[in-house]
Design a protein around this motif. Structure first.
Motif, mmCIF file in Angstrom:
data_model
loop_
_atom_site.group_PDB
_atom_site.id
_atom_site.type_symbol
_atom_site.label_atom_id
_atom_site.label_comp_id
_atom_site.label_asym_id
_atom_site.label_seq_id
_atom_site.Cartn_x
_atom_site.Cartn_y
_atom_site.Cartn_z
ATOM 1 N N PHE A 196 4.068 -17.064 8.699
ATOM 2 C CA PHE A 196 2.630 -17.030 9.501
ATOM 3 C C PHE A 196 1.792 -16.197 8.751
ATOM 4 C CE2 PHE A 196 4.645 -16.819 14.061
ATOM 5 C CZ PHE A 196 5.162 -18.021 13.740
ATOM 6 N N GLY A 197 1.962 -15.915 7.332
ATOM 7 C CA GLY A 197 1.119 -15.097 6.456
ATOM 8 C C GLY A 197 0.805 -13.844 6.747
ATOM 9 N N MET A 198 2.026 -13.050 7.147
ATOM 10 C CA MET A 198 1.684 -11.714 7.831
ATOM 11 C C MET A 198 1.930 -10.734 6.789
ATOM 12 S SD MET A 198 2.728 -11.830 11.895
ATOM 13 C CE MET A 198 4.350 -12.208 11.654
ATOM 14 N N ALA A 199 2.605 -11.227 5.533
ATOM 15 C CA ALA A 199 3.259 -10.047 4.638
ATOM 16 C C ALA A 199 1.862 -9.601 3.803
ATOM 17 C CB ALA A 199 4.383 -10.762 3.951
ATOM 18 N N GLY A 200 2.087 -8.473 3.158
ATOM 19 C CA GLY A 200 1.098 -8.250 2.317
ATOM 20 C C GLY A 200 1.191 -8.776 0.970
ATOM 21 N N ASN A 201 -0.150 -9.040 0.257
ATOM 22 C CA ASN A 201 -0.127 -9.510 -1.035
ATOM 23 C C ASN A 201 -0.311 -8.210 -1.887
ATOM 24 O OD1 ASN A 201 -0.183 -12.231 -0.150
ATOM 25 N ND2 ASN A 201 -1.937 -11.765 0.873
ATOM 26 N N ALA A 202 0.416 -8.587 -3.190
ATOM 27 C CA ALA A 202 0.268 -7.463 -4.120
ATOM 28 C C ALA A 202 -1.190 -7.622 -4.810
ATOM 29 C CB ALA A 202 1.617 -7.437 -4.954
ATOM 30 N N ASP A 203 -1.587 -6.468 -5.469
ATOM 31 C CA ASP A 203 -2.571 -6.440 -6.180
ATOM 32 C C ASP A 203 -2.138 -7.211 -7.441
ATOM 33 O OD1 ASP A 203 -4.389 -5.129 -4.387
ATOM 34 O OD2 ASP A 203 -3.976 -3.195 -5.506
ATOM 35 N N ALA A 204 -3.060 -7.691 -8.463
ATOM 36 C CA ALA A 204 -2.727 -8.224 -9.546
ATOM 37 C C ALA A 204 -3.600 -8.024 -10.668
ATOM 38 C CB ALA A 204 -2.473 -9.775 -9.414
ATOM 39 N N PRO A 244 1.157 8.026 -12.445
ATOM 40 C CA PRO A 244 0.653 8.500 -11.094
ATOM 41 C C PRO A 244 -0.949 8.142 -11.047
ATOM 42 C CG PRO A 244 0.633 9.956 -13.005
ATOM 43 C CD PRO A 244 1.231 8.964 -13.604
ATOM 44 N N THR A 245 -1.196 6.821 -10.551
ATOM 45 C CA THR A 245 -2.535 6.431 -10.425
ATOM 46 C C THR A 245 -2.425 5.335 -9.117
ATOM 47 O OG1 THR A 245 -2.100 4.289 -11.472
ATOM 48 C CG2 THR A 245 -2.781 5.885 -12.852
ATOM 49 N N LEU A 246 -4.029 5.356 -8.889
ATOM 50 C CA LEU A 246 -4.159 4.226 -7.621
ATOM 51 C C LEU A 246 -4.363 2.846 -8.168
ATOM 52 C CD1 LEU A 246 -6.461 6.529 -5.735
ATOM 53 C CD2 LEU A 246 -4.395 5.719 -4.574
ATOM 54 N N ALA A 247 -4.256 2.780 -9.476
ATOM 55 C CA ALA A 247 -4.470 1.436 -9.918
ATOM 56 C C ALA A 247 -3.483 0.444 -9.829
ATOM 57 C CB ALA A 247 -4.775 1.550 -11.512
ATOM 58 N N VAL A 248 -3.614 -0.702 -10.327
ATOM 59 C CA VAL A 248 -2.696 -1.734 -9.821
ATOM 60 C C VAL A 248 -1.222 -1.308 -10.437
ATOM 61 C CG1 VAL A 248 -1.867 -4.243 -10.667
ATOM 62 C CG2 VAL A 248 -4.190 -3.486 -10.711
ATOM 63 N N GLN A 249 -0.440 -1.098 -9.161
ATOM 64 C CA GLN A 249 0.907 -0.792 -9.272
ATOM 65 C C GLN A 249 1.897 -2.016 -8.831
ATOM 66 O OE1 GLN A 249 2.337 2.133 -9.655
ATOM 67 N NE2 GLN A 249 0.705 3.529 -9.791
ATOM 68 N N PRO A 250 3.157 -1.875 -9.333
ATOM 69 C CA PRO A 250 4.106 -2.877 -9.185
ATOM 70 C C PRO A 250 4.391 -3.278 -7.667
ATOM 71 C CG PRO A 250 4.906 -1.188 -10.847
ATOM 72 C CD PRO A 250 4.018 -0.675 -9.994
ATOM 73 N N VAL A 251 4.144 -4.524 -7.477
ATOM 74 C CA VAL A 251 4.410 -5.078 -6.121
ATOM 75 C C VAL A 251 3.691 -4.205 -4.912
ATOM 76 C CG1 VAL A 251 5.873 -6.304 -4.682
ATOM 77 C CG2 VAL A 251 6.475 -5.952 -6.795
ATOM 78 N N ALA A 252 2.650 -3.911 -4.967
ATOM 79 C CA ALA A 252 1.931 -2.943 -4.045
ATOM 80 C C ALA A 252 0.516 -3.329 -3.979
ATOM 81 C CB ALA A 252 1.989 -1.418 -4.601
ATOM 82 N N HIS A 253 -0.345 -2.780 -2.827
ATOM 83 C CA HIS A 253 -1.822 -3.193 -2.779
ATOM 84 C C HIS A 253 -2.376 -1.789 -2.423
ATOM 85 C CE1 HIS A 253 -1.168 -3.167 1.596
ATOM 86 N NE2 HIS A 253 -0.258 -3.884 1.401
ATOM 87 N N HIS A 254 -3.753 -1.729 -2.332
ATOM 88 C CA HIS A 254 -4.417 -0.493 -1.818
ATOM 89 C C HIS A 254 -5.281 -0.642 -0.562
ATOM 90 C CE1 HIS A 254 -7.376 -2.899 -4.359
ATOM 91 N NE2 HIS A 254 -8.189 -2.254 -3.581
ATOM 92 N N ASP A 255 -4.403 -1.367 0.313
ATOM 93 C CA ASP A 255 -5.122 -1.668 1.384
ATOM 94 C C ASP A 255 -4.536 -0.354 2.665
ATOM 95 O OD1 ASP A 255 -6.517 -2.879 3.744
ATOM 96 O OD2 ASP A 255 -5.628 -4.609 3.449
ATOM 97 N N TYR A 256 -5.332 0.769 2.083
ATOM 98 C CA TYR A 256 -4.595 1.939 2.831
ATOM 99 C C TYR A 256 -4.456 1.926 4.510
ATOM 100 C CZ TYR A 256 -5.827 3.284 -2.068
ATOM 101 O OH TYR A 256 -5.950 3.528 -2.988
ATOM 102 N N LEU A 257 -5.643 1.347 4.950
ATOM 103 C CA LEU A 257 -5.251 1.546 6.653
ATOM 104 C C LEU A 257 -4.301 0.767 7.136
ATOM 105 C CD1 LEU A 257 -6.425 2.205 9.265
ATOM 106 C CD2 LEU A 257 -7.921 0.201 9.323
ATOM 107 N N TRP A 258 -4.231 -0.447 6.321
ATOM 108 C CA TRP A 258 -2.985 -1.285 6.916
ATOM 109 C C TRP A 258 -1.802 -1.088 6.485
ATOM 110 C CZ3 TRP A 258 -4.024 -3.832 11.288
ATOM 111 C CH2 TRP A 258 -5.363 -4.044 11.706
ATOM 112 N N SER A 259 -1.684 -0.372 5.111
ATOM 113 C CA SER A 259 -0.441 0.377 4.747
ATOM 114 C C SER A 259 -0.121 1.385 5.758
ATOM 115 C CB SER A 259 -0.499 0.910 3.350
ATOM 116 O OG SER A 259 -0.576 -0.171 2.517
ATOM 117 N N PHE A 260 -0.911 2.184 6.289
ATOM 118 C CA PHE A 260 -0.588 3.494 7.019
ATOM 119 C C PHE A 260 -0.077 2.587 8.462
ATOM 120 C CE2 PHE A 260 -1.859 5.748 10.784
ATOM 121 C CZ PHE A 260 -1.565 7.264 10.312
ATOM 122 N N LEU A 261 -0.885 1.749 9.056
ATOM 123 C CA LEU A 261 -0.600 1.450 10.184
ATOM 124 C C LEU A 261 0.958 0.391 9.983
ATOM 125 C CD1 LEU A 261 -3.725 -0.015 11.608
ATOM 126 C CD2 LEU A 261 -2.542 1.939 12.425
ATOM 127 N N GLY A 262 1.097 -0.241 8.943
ATOM 128 C CA GLY A 262 2.410 -0.988 8.839
ATOM 129 C C GLY A 262 3.595 0.083 8.883
#
Lengths: 70, 363
Positions: free
Chosen positions: B314-322, B250-268
């Motif tokens: 078109f490079g629109m998909a999110g990129n995961a944190d690594a 349960p963290t906000l740190a690097v999660q599997p195939v996820a990113h922490h771009d919260y605003l665009w996660s919300f809007l997506g």
């Protein structure tokens, strides 16, 4: 009578909800052609003071009758 | 509790268990099931996009459609219908996919991510709720894509047929089919296990009408929690499984195939939720309806595959944190993805307004 044949969920229930809210009819006939709509309308009726019964109406269609509970 | 009421939570538990088992068998972490990701992988496998890390013909998708078809035929619920704004549905499928892939997951994976402790997915959940709320407002105002009509029974078998072809291509593996050598596309369970998981979930989802968007939509529209219980059952099952196996993080740190771009996660996910309400169901539900014979949902699924290809081309998909050798690389949604989401919101607004109809009066 509401003819909701051809409409996919949730449209048939939305149509029933609007009629119930607007006119609170004593009885309401609804035609649908989706078994999912029969389940959803029956559940909506039970939650909103109506008894619902359904019967086959030709091939692949159903007729529901909603009766307001006393 | 009646049999019908039990079916939804039972299906939710089955989906949760299937997701856990498929991850243990090789699927990416927190991605036992993801309709958006798996349709994207299929698009890549077919060569519709060239993102080398997400190319694989996912048998889960094949299983979901064929499982739903089998259950619909057995239960005499297979109905070949089409003609409810198919072109619009294709576009809506594309838009939902652009939103989901910016977030990195469909509504189902969003719940699975949350069950794994991925707190970055909370932004997606909030966006999904907001998007459904907006969609419901338009439903209340009279939004409708119109009626579908009976078509020849054979038309109802188009998407199941396409899925059989996808399965044949996976097994035959001709040179023109792409298979990722690394990344999420290279992580997968043995195909028969994936197919079996899809068949079981597809059959149960057809019978129970499980829908991730429908659960929240019905609460907003009718104060009806029937489908939301399935949503909750998936979360609780995945959470329990991850706690038992020590995978819960349960963290906000690097999660599997996820990113922490919260605003665009919300809007997506707002885009995915709004679009799903307009379509009458989430991406999972569209696969199930296509299996039941809906040509309109089949077109939607094809639109989602096209949307996935577009999102990557078109490079629109999110990129995961690594995190590589202790070095953190921030992922997120790049400028193209942000532009895609904004265009998607504008298009949904136009489609929502253009399809407001006067209420059909009871006769």
């Amino acid at each position: 009578m509401i003819d909701a044949r051809g409409y996919s969920c949730p449209m048939p229930v939305v149509m029933v909800q609007k009629e119930v809210k607007a006119n609170a009819p004593q009885t309401l006939e609804v035609l649908v052609d989706d078994p999912c709509a029969v389940e959803n309308i029956t559940r909506f009726a039970a939650n909103n003071g109506y008894a619902a019964s359904s019967r086959p109406n030709g091939e692949d269609e159903f007729a529901l009758t909603l009766v307001k509970k006393a | 509790m009646g049999k019908n009421k039990l079916l939804v939570p039972v299906t939710g538990i089955a989906v949760g268990i299937a997701a856990l088992l498929l991850t243990a068998a090789g699927n990416p972490a927190n991605m036992g099931f993801c309709i958006a990701c798996f349709l994207r992988d299929i698009a890549g496998g077919l060569g519709l996009h060239s993102a080398e890390k997400v190319q694989y013909l996912r048998p889960e998708i094949v299983g979901l459609v064929l499982g739903a078809m089998g259950m619909a035929l057995a239960g005499r619920e297979f109905r070949a219908r089409a003609g409810s704004a198919p072109a619009l549905r294709f576009v809506l499928g594309m838009i939902v996919m652009v939103g989901a892939l910016a977030f990195l997951g469909c509504p189902l994976r969003m719940v699975i991510r949350l069950g794994g402790g991925d707190l970055t997915a909370v932004a997606g959940l909030l966006g999904f709720i907001a998007g459904i709320g907006v969609g419901v407002l338009f439903l209340k105002k009279g939004f409708s894509l119109g009626r579908a009509y009976k078509v020849k029974k054979a038309d109802g078998f188009v998407l199941p047929g396409v899925m059989l072809a996808v399965l044949a291509l996976l097994i035959a593996a001709p040179a023109f089919i792409h298979f990722s050598q690394s990344g999420p596309g290279a992580s997968h369970a043995y195909w028969l296990i994936s197919l079996a998981g899809g068949l079981v979930v597809g059959a149960l989802a057809q019978k129970s009408r499980l829908c991730m968007a429908g659960g929240l939509r019905d609460v907003f529209l009718f104060r009806d929690c029937h489908l939301l219980i399935g949503f909750a059952a998936i979360f609780v099952t995945v959470l329990a499984g991850n706690l038992v196996t020590g995978q819960f993080d349960p963290t906000l740190a690097v999660q599997p195939v996820a990113h922490h771009d919260y605003l665009w996660s919300f809007l997506g996910m707002a885009l995915a939720g709004w679009g799903s309400v307009l379509l009458g169901g989430c991406p999972l539900r569209q696969l199930i309806l296509a299996g039941e014979g809906s040509g309109d949902s089949a077109v939607t699924v094809l639109g989602m595959i096209a949307g996935a290809a577009l999102a990557h081309n078109f490079g629109m998909a999110g990129n995961a944190d690594a995190m590589t050798d202790g070095v953190f690389t921030a992922g997120g949604v790049a400028a193209n993805g942000r532009i895609g989401i904004v265009i998607g919101i504008v298009l949904l607004l136009v489609i929502s307004i253009a399809n407001l109809h006067k209420e059909e009066k009871a006769k």
